[in-house]
Scaffold this motif. Structure first.
Motif, mmCIF file in Angstrom:
data_model
loop_
_atom_site.group_PDB
_atom_site.id
_atom_site.type_symbol
_atom_site.label_atom_id
_atom_site.label_comp_id
_atom_site.label_asym_id
_atom_site.label_seq_id
_atom_site.Cartn_x
_atom_site.Cartn_y
_atom_site.Cartn_z
ATOM 1 N N VAL A 15 -12.085 22.288 -4.425
ATOM 2 C CA VAL A 15 -13.036 23.334 -4.772
ATOM 3 C C VAL A 15 -12.759 24.043 -3.366
ATOM 4 C CG1 VAL A 15 -15.186 23.976 -4.651
ATOM 5 C CG2 VAL A 15 -14.628 21.839 -5.557
ATOM 6 N N GLU A 16 -12.639 25.519 -3.799
ATOM 7 C CA GLU A 16 -12.245 26.560 -2.738
ATOM 8 C C GLU A 16 -13.097 27.625 -3.005
ATOM 9 O OE1 GLU A 16 -8.120 27.835 -3.238
ATOM 10 O OE2 GLU A 16 -7.463 26.328 -2.069
ATOM 11 N N SER A 63 -13.268 31.765 -1.247
ATOM 12 C CA SER A 63 -12.628 32.585 -0.605
ATOM 13 C C SER A 63 -11.183 32.079 0.025
ATOM 14 C CB SER A 63 -13.511 33.273 0.503
ATOM 15 O OG SER A 63 -14.429 33.940 0.012
ATOM 16 N N GLY A 64 -10.440 31.287 -0.760
ATOM 17 C CA GLY A 64 -9.355 30.835 -0.171
ATOM 18 C C GLY A 64 -9.528 29.686 0.755
ATOM 19 N N VAL A 65 -10.706 29.019 1.207
ATOM 20 C CA VAL A 65 -10.925 27.996 1.816
ATOM 21 C C VAL A 65 -11.474 26.901 1.219
ATOM 22 C CG1 VAL A 65 -12.234 27.122 3.749
ATOM 23 C CG2 VAL A 65 -11.555 29.732 3.768
ATOM 24 N N GLU A 66 -10.612 25.689 1.396
ATOM 25 C CA GLU A 66 -11.139 24.434 0.710
ATOM 26 C C GLU A 66 -12.321 23.962 1.253
ATOM 27 O OE1 GLU A 66 -9.844 20.040 0.965
ATOM 28 O OE2 GLU A 66 -8.097 21.417 0.035
ATOM 29 N N VAL A 67 -13.392 23.517 0.263
ATOM 30 C CA VAL A 67 -14.509 23.191 0.925
ATOM 31 C C VAL A 67 -14.876 21.820 0.542
ATOM 32 C CG1 VAL A 67 -15.647 25.541 1.223
ATOM 33 C CG2 VAL A 67 -15.993 24.137 -1.099
ATOM 34 N N ASP A 68 -14.301 21.110 -0.484
ATOM 35 C CA ASP A 68 -14.456 19.962 -1.029
ATOM 36 C C ASP A 68 -13.135 19.433 -1.738
ATOM 37 O OD1 ASP A 68 -15.875 17.483 -1.278
ATOM 38 O OD2 ASP A 68 -17.046 18.233 -3.123
ATOM 39 N N ARG A 69 -13.057 18.094 -1.766
ATOM 40 C CA ARG A 69 -12.027 17.655 -2.606
ATOM 41 C C ARG A 69 -12.513 16.020 -3.108
ATOM 42 N NH1 ARG A 69 -6.272 16.698 -0.239
ATOM 43 N NH2 ARG A 69 -6.461 18.840 -0.012
ATOM 44 N N VAL A 70 -11.829 15.750 -4.313
ATOM 45 C CA VAL A 70 -12.275 14.402 -4.621
ATOM 46 C C VAL A 70 -10.947 13.959 -5.319
ATOM 47 C CG1 VAL A 70 -13.456 13.032 -6.580
ATOM 48 C CG2 VAL A 70 -14.812 14.629 -5.103
ATOM 49 N N THR A 77 -13.507 28.477 -7.092
ATOM 50 C CA THR A 77 -12.194 28.060 -7.750
ATOM 51 C C THR A 77 -11.945 26.596 -7.649
ATOM 52 O OG1 THR A 77 -11.090 30.380 -6.993
ATOM 53 C CG2 THR A 77 -9.519 28.409 -7.513
ATOM 54 N N VAL A 78 -11.833 25.980 -8.915
ATOM 55 C CA VAL A 78 -11.498 24.597 -8.906
ATOM 56 C C VAL A 78 -10.007 24.428 -9.373
ATOM 57 C CG1 VAL A 78 -12.038 22.554 -10.136
ATOM 58 C CG2 VAL A 78 -13.808 23.812 -9.279
ATOM 59 N N THR A 79 -9.431 23.834 -8.490
ATOM 60 C CA THR A 79 -7.848 23.274 -9.229
ATOM 61 C C THR A 79 -7.814 21.649 -8.971
ATOM 62 O OG1 THR A 79 -6.983 25.090 -7.319
ATOM 63 C CG2 THR A 79 -5.773 23.362 -8.014
ATOM 64 N N THR A 80 -7.426 21.493 -10.330
ATOM 65 C CA THR A 80 -6.918 19.968 -10.410
ATOM 66 C C THR A 80 -5.557 19.812 -10.604
ATOM 67 O OG1 THR A 80 -8.910 19.902 -11.828
ATOM 68 C CG2 THR A 80 -7.510 18.202 -12.115
ATOM 69 N N GLN A 81 -5.202 18.988 -9.722
ATOM 70 C CA GLN A 81 -3.881 18.439 -9.683
ATOM 71 C C GLN A 81 -3.604 17.142 -10.149
ATOM 72 O OE1 GLN A 81 -2.969 20.055 -5.580
ATOM 73 N NE2 GLN A 81 -1.179 20.887 -6.451
ATOM 74 N N LEU A 82 -2.364 17.019 -10.710
ATOM 75 C CA LEU A 82 -1.848 15.512 -11.022
ATOM 76 C C LEU A 82 -0.947 15.143 -10.045
ATOM 77 C CD1 LEU A 82 -2.980 13.273 -12.695
ATOM 78 C CD2 LEU A 82 -0.986 13.722 -14.110
ATOM 79 N N LEU A 83 -0.885 14.169 -9.168
ATOM 80 C CA LEU A 83 0.200 13.958 -8.169
ATOM 81 C C LEU A 83 0.570 12.591 -8.370
ATOM 82 C CD1 LEU A 83 -1.888 14.810 -4.868
ATOM 83 C CD2 LEU A 83 -0.415 16.355 -6.169
ATOM 84 N N ASP A 84 2.080 12.737 -8.558
ATOM 85 C CA ASP A 84 2.739 11.294 -8.743
ATOM 86 C C ASP A 84 2.733 10.385 -7.383
ATOM 87 O OD1 ASP A 84 4.745 12.381 -7.009
ATOM 88 O OD2 ASP A 84 6.071 12.781 -8.771
ATOM 89 N N LYS A 85 3.227 9.453 -7.380
ATOM 90 C CA LYS A 85 3.367 8.308 -6.345
ATOM 91 C C LYS A 85 3.902 8.899 -5.168
ATOM 92 C CE LYS A 85 3.010 3.949 -8.902
ATOM 93 N NZ LYS A 85 3.647 2.766 -9.419
ATOM 94 N N GLU A 86 5.033 9.780 -5.367
ATOM 95 C CA GLU A 86 5.747 10.363 -4.298
ATOM 96 C C GLU A 86 4.541 11.648 -3.672
ATOM 97 O OE1 GLU A 86 7.567 9.504 -6.852
ATOM 98 O OE2 GLU A 86 7.935 7.965 -5.852
ATOM 99 N N GLY A 87 3.492 11.950 -4.218
ATOM 100 C CA GLY A 87 2.637 13.195 -3.841
ATOM 101 C C GLY A 87 3.161 14.233 -4.308
ATOM 102 N N SER A 88 4.133 14.370 -5.225
ATOM 103 C CA SER A 88 4.413 15.837 -5.924
ATOM 104 C C SER A 88 3.623 16.190 -7.093
ATOM 105 C CB SER A 88 5.788 15.763 -6.422
ATOM 106 O OG SER A 88 6.663 15.488 -5.421
#
Length: 827
Positions: A321-322, A324-331, A260-271
């Motif tokens: 990148v997850e 089975s619900g476990v995060e294995v990588d992040r960029v 599972t790949v999740t792409t989030q856009l975070l603002d300066k406050e981290g939201s």
């Protein structure tokens, strides 16, 4: 969770490489997949490298080679840094083949992870070995010996996992050359020292990325021929923005994994302002592309510096990148929401017209060569932004990754080259190398909102004299393939042999601008009026040339204007100075001297031409009031009126002309204060600039330049890593503390404590002195216009460094600074 479910869950973790000591409790079954850090990045420049300025090939590639007598250096490192700014009109840079070796220990608990080695820049060619094994490159140019990569300042990366030894010493050995006749095939371009090329060494940072077997690749495409992320803005307005995020995930485990790949856009406050999720199965040994689109409501748009439309707002694009619900990588990627498009005249950011006004620059600094620390790169971009500039063009080479990151933060649009020479892109191997350079540069830098232009050449080779020239068509084809959503334009110098339907080609001119009908046109190298910063007799003539050129070019529909360059650097000595001197170290037509002290034109653009009155009222006087007789005095301002005062007595008001200049004739010199005051429409003072006459030089004042604070509020730290640099400024003052702007006293610098004196240089060549006289490494330098600035490099020992400057008949100056141990130690 039942026993069966738990057993199946742990089985899934194991086959996909999740059950390791780095995941707390999972292997022992005491916790339910509580993950440790999914990706670790180590700066290999935080600890020493070993260096040898000779070529003991092939023995030096072996891990058991005796390197005990080699020199300890920090990385970034430039092996011909003291060959710069010599007392010569044409610098004699050392060329050759050298070696670097890095010893490091890998903890056995890291076994099962992947180790990706990233070089952000090696000049010019590299052959990399890990524990004796050679890592081949992917260029299709035939090579005479083992070669991993060719191309200065273009990042590349290697997966070194299979050759590591756990709980043991490991050795990275790198053979580097900047010489034409060496172990690699010479490109035929990109190595001319007089244009800022041809430096040698591991000139940028080296990072070790430690990842899970299922991970996002790096964006350094060669030689593994993979990329990780490409995030782009498809459409943008104040109401909404449509984004597209493409993410590659590689499965280097032994089994298929549901990812599972999740792409989030975070603002300066981290939201999070946008979340996109997708799941798919990836077979072992395969790479899968996740292509996601989404909308952001009421986005903060990214605009260039000095824009009336907005500021360079940066989000963070977080790809996780997850399994089975476990995060294995992040960029994480800094990301600005912005669109670019071009008509026949101009470029538009988010639909609003913006000019590319700014400076040219090189990947160099006095006494450091091309091993320019990140802080100094960021400071150069800050100087562009402080002047009201919004563009940077390096010329001949790519801007370094830290420079481009700074441009994102300060809002400076980048004209990005991948490497060239003037009119030299023709025939083989140049055509093949250049196409590979374009591809790799685009992939690495396309996520940066500041990159606005892909420069195809620095002079289109003449079809009359050469066949098989490198056409802007090839660069455009690469952009269509590798950067289809970036909105960037391809630029060609002076002319083009390719005019695509439905797209525009930018035409850039050097010194002699003309508008090309139907194409955005830019004066990308404005020069030809050279003078030293302290040559006050000719500074107004020089400033007048640049201001008139700028106003004229912009009136003639130029899409931008590039002052060549921001700071004095080594250049072919083809142009006489305004004072008649010839055969000097640089063009002399730059906005600052090499030590980043501003000349009059920089201050004029900063206070009148590039920054509007509504943004920041400004006024600037000519540089000196140590004059005599009757004078014609000048000030430049963006204000409605300027009033001149001499020792408090008004000499009248003036309205700035088209070049923002005000002139007062027949002013009789007298000692004291000369002040120009900017007035608003009601005649009220809103800004001022003052010059004071000075007495006889009396003292040297030394000060350590403060560490730079980035736009996000974070501050650089001066690390004891053998490559960070402190800048020490010497100012000569009279008995009352007034700067002596004509002082040219000799200064002798000394250093005590854990600091390595690198020094600086003097502007003019003295034919009767050796090449090392008043050049990098020389502890004696002459003050220029009452100023001098020297570089002191850190060592690997933290502590206080003390600097002293002495001069006959002057009171000595003292300053100190402290280096600290790097926070991110290797393992």
């Amino acid at each position: 969770m039942s026993y069966t479910d738990r057993r199946d869950f742990l089985k899934t973790l194991t086959v996909c490489g999740l059950a390791s000591p780095l995941i707390s409790g999972v292997a022992s079954g005491l916790a339910e997949a509580e993950a440790g850090p999914s990706r670790t990045v180590k700066d290999l420049g935080n600890t020493p490298w070993l260096f040898l300025k000779s070529d003991p090939y092939p023995a030096a590639k072996e891990s058991d080679f005796d390197d005990s007598a080699w020199t300890t250096v920090g990385v970034p490192h430039c092996f011909n840094d003291t060959d710069t700014y010599q007392n010569l009109p044409v610098n004699q840079a050392s060329q050759g083949t050298v070696w670097y070796r890095k010893h490091f220990f890998v903890d056995g608990r890291e076994k099962g992870r992947r180790f990706l080695l990233e070089f952000q820049g090696v000049d010019l060619a590299a052959a990399v070995y890990v524990n004796g094994r050679f890592y081949p490159g992917n260029t299709t140019v035939q090579q005479p010996q083992e070669v991993t990569h060719v191309g200065g300042f273009i990042p590349f990366a290697l997966d070194i996992t299979s050759d590591l030894r756990y709980d043991a010493d490991n050795v990275i050995a790198v053979r580097v050359s900047n010489a034409e006749h060496s172990f690699y095939t010479w490109p035929g371009f990109g190595g001319f020292f007089g244009l800022g090329m041809g430096f040698g060494g591991i000139v940028c940072s080296v990072y070790l990325h430690i990842t899970h077997p299922v991970h996002i690749p790096l964006n350094a495409y060669s030689p593994m021929q993979k990329w990780g992320t490409y995030v782009a803005t498809l459409a943008a307005s104040k109401e909404r923005a449509q984004l597209r995020a493409r993410t590659n995930v590689e499965n280097q485990s032994d089994s298929a994994c549901e990812v599972t790949v999740t792409t989030q856009l975070l603002d300066k406050e981290g939201s999070s302002v946008l979340t996109m999720t997708a799941t798919r199965s990836i077979a072992p040994g395969n790479l899968a592309l996740f292509d996601q689109t989404g909308e952001v409501a009421h986005p903060q748009l990214w605009y260039p510096n000095n824009s009336s439309s907005g500021s360079p707002y940066l989000y963070r694009s977080l790809s996780t990148v997850e399994i089975s619900g476990v995060e294995v990588d992040r960029v994480e990627t800094p990301f600005g929401i912005r669109t670019l498009h071009w008509d026949s005249d101009y470029g538009y950011v988010n639909g609003d017209k913006h000019l590319l006004n700014g400076f040219g620059q090189r990947n160099t600094y006095p006494a450091l060569g091309s091993a320019v620390p990140a802080e100094l790169q960021w400071n150069d971009v800050r100087l562009i932004a402080d002047c009201g500039g919004s563009a940077l063009r390096l010329g001949h080479l790519p801007s370094m990754p830290e420079t481009v990151a700074a441009c994102d933060a300060y809002g400076v649009l980048v004209i990005q080259d991948s490497g060239d020479n003037e009119w030299m892109l023709f025939g083989e191997p140049a055509l093949t190398y250049k196409k590979e350079y374009d591809r790799d540069t685009m992939i690495y830098f396309r996520n940066h909102p500041s990159v606005a232009v892909w420069e195809s050449n620095n002079g289109l080779a003449s079809e009359q004299h050469h066949t098989n020239i490198y056409s802007p068509r090839v660069t455009q084809e690469s952009a269509d393939r590798w950067d289809p959503d970036g909105g960037r334009i391809v630029e060609s110098r002076d002319t083009s042999d390719y005019w695509p339907a439905g797209k525009k080609i930018m035409i850039g001119y050097t010194a002699h601008y003309r508008k090309v009908p139907g194409s955005p046109s830019i004066n990308m190298e404005c020069y030809y009026r050279g003078n030293a910063r302290f040559d006050y007799a000719h500074e107004k003539e020089s400033a007048d040339f640049f201001t008139k050129q700028y106003v004229s070019n912009i009136q003639d529909h130029a899409c931008g204007w590039i002052f060549w360059m921001l700071a004095e650097t080594m250049e072919s000595p083809f142009m006489p100075y305004l004072n008649g001197m010839t055969g000097q170290k640089s063009l002399g037509s730059c906005a600052m001297d090499g030590n980043r002290f501003p000349k009059l034109p920089y201050r004029i653009f900063q206070n009148s031409l590039w920054v509007s009155y509504s943004t920041r009222p400004g006024v600037v006087l000519q540089s000196s009031w140590n004059l005599s007789g009757t004078q014609s005095l000048d000030a430049w301002s963006n204000c409605p009126e300027v009033e001149l005062f001499l020792n408090g007595v008004s000499k009248g008001r003036r309205t700035p002309d088209a070049e923002m200049r005000c002139t007062w004739e027949e002013i009789s010199w007298e000692a004291g204060s000369l002040k120009a005051v900017g007035l608003d429409a009601a005649g009220r003072a809103v800004c001022a600039d003052e010059r004071r006459s000075s007495g006889k030089p009396a003292s040297v004042i030394l000060s350590a330049e403060p560490q730079l604070t980035r736009p996000d509020g974070s501050q650089f730290r001066l690390r004891a890593n053998g490559s960070d640099v402190a800048l020490i400024t010497a100012t000569i003052v009279d008995h009352e503390g007034n700067p002596c702007v004509d002082a040219d006293n000799d200064l002798e610098f000394s250093v005590s404590g854990p600091g390595d004196y690198r020094g600086s240089y003097n502007f003019y060549v003295n034919p009767g002195k050796p090449a090392s006289w008043h050049a990098p490494g020389d502890h004696e330098l002459q003050a220029e216009g009452g100023l001098m600035r020297v570089a002191i490099r850190s060592t690997f020992q933290p502590g206080r460094v003390r600097v002293t400057a002495t001069s006959p008949e002057l009171k000595s100056g003292h300053a100190s600074f402290v280096t600290e141990r790097p926070a991110d130690r290797l393992f």
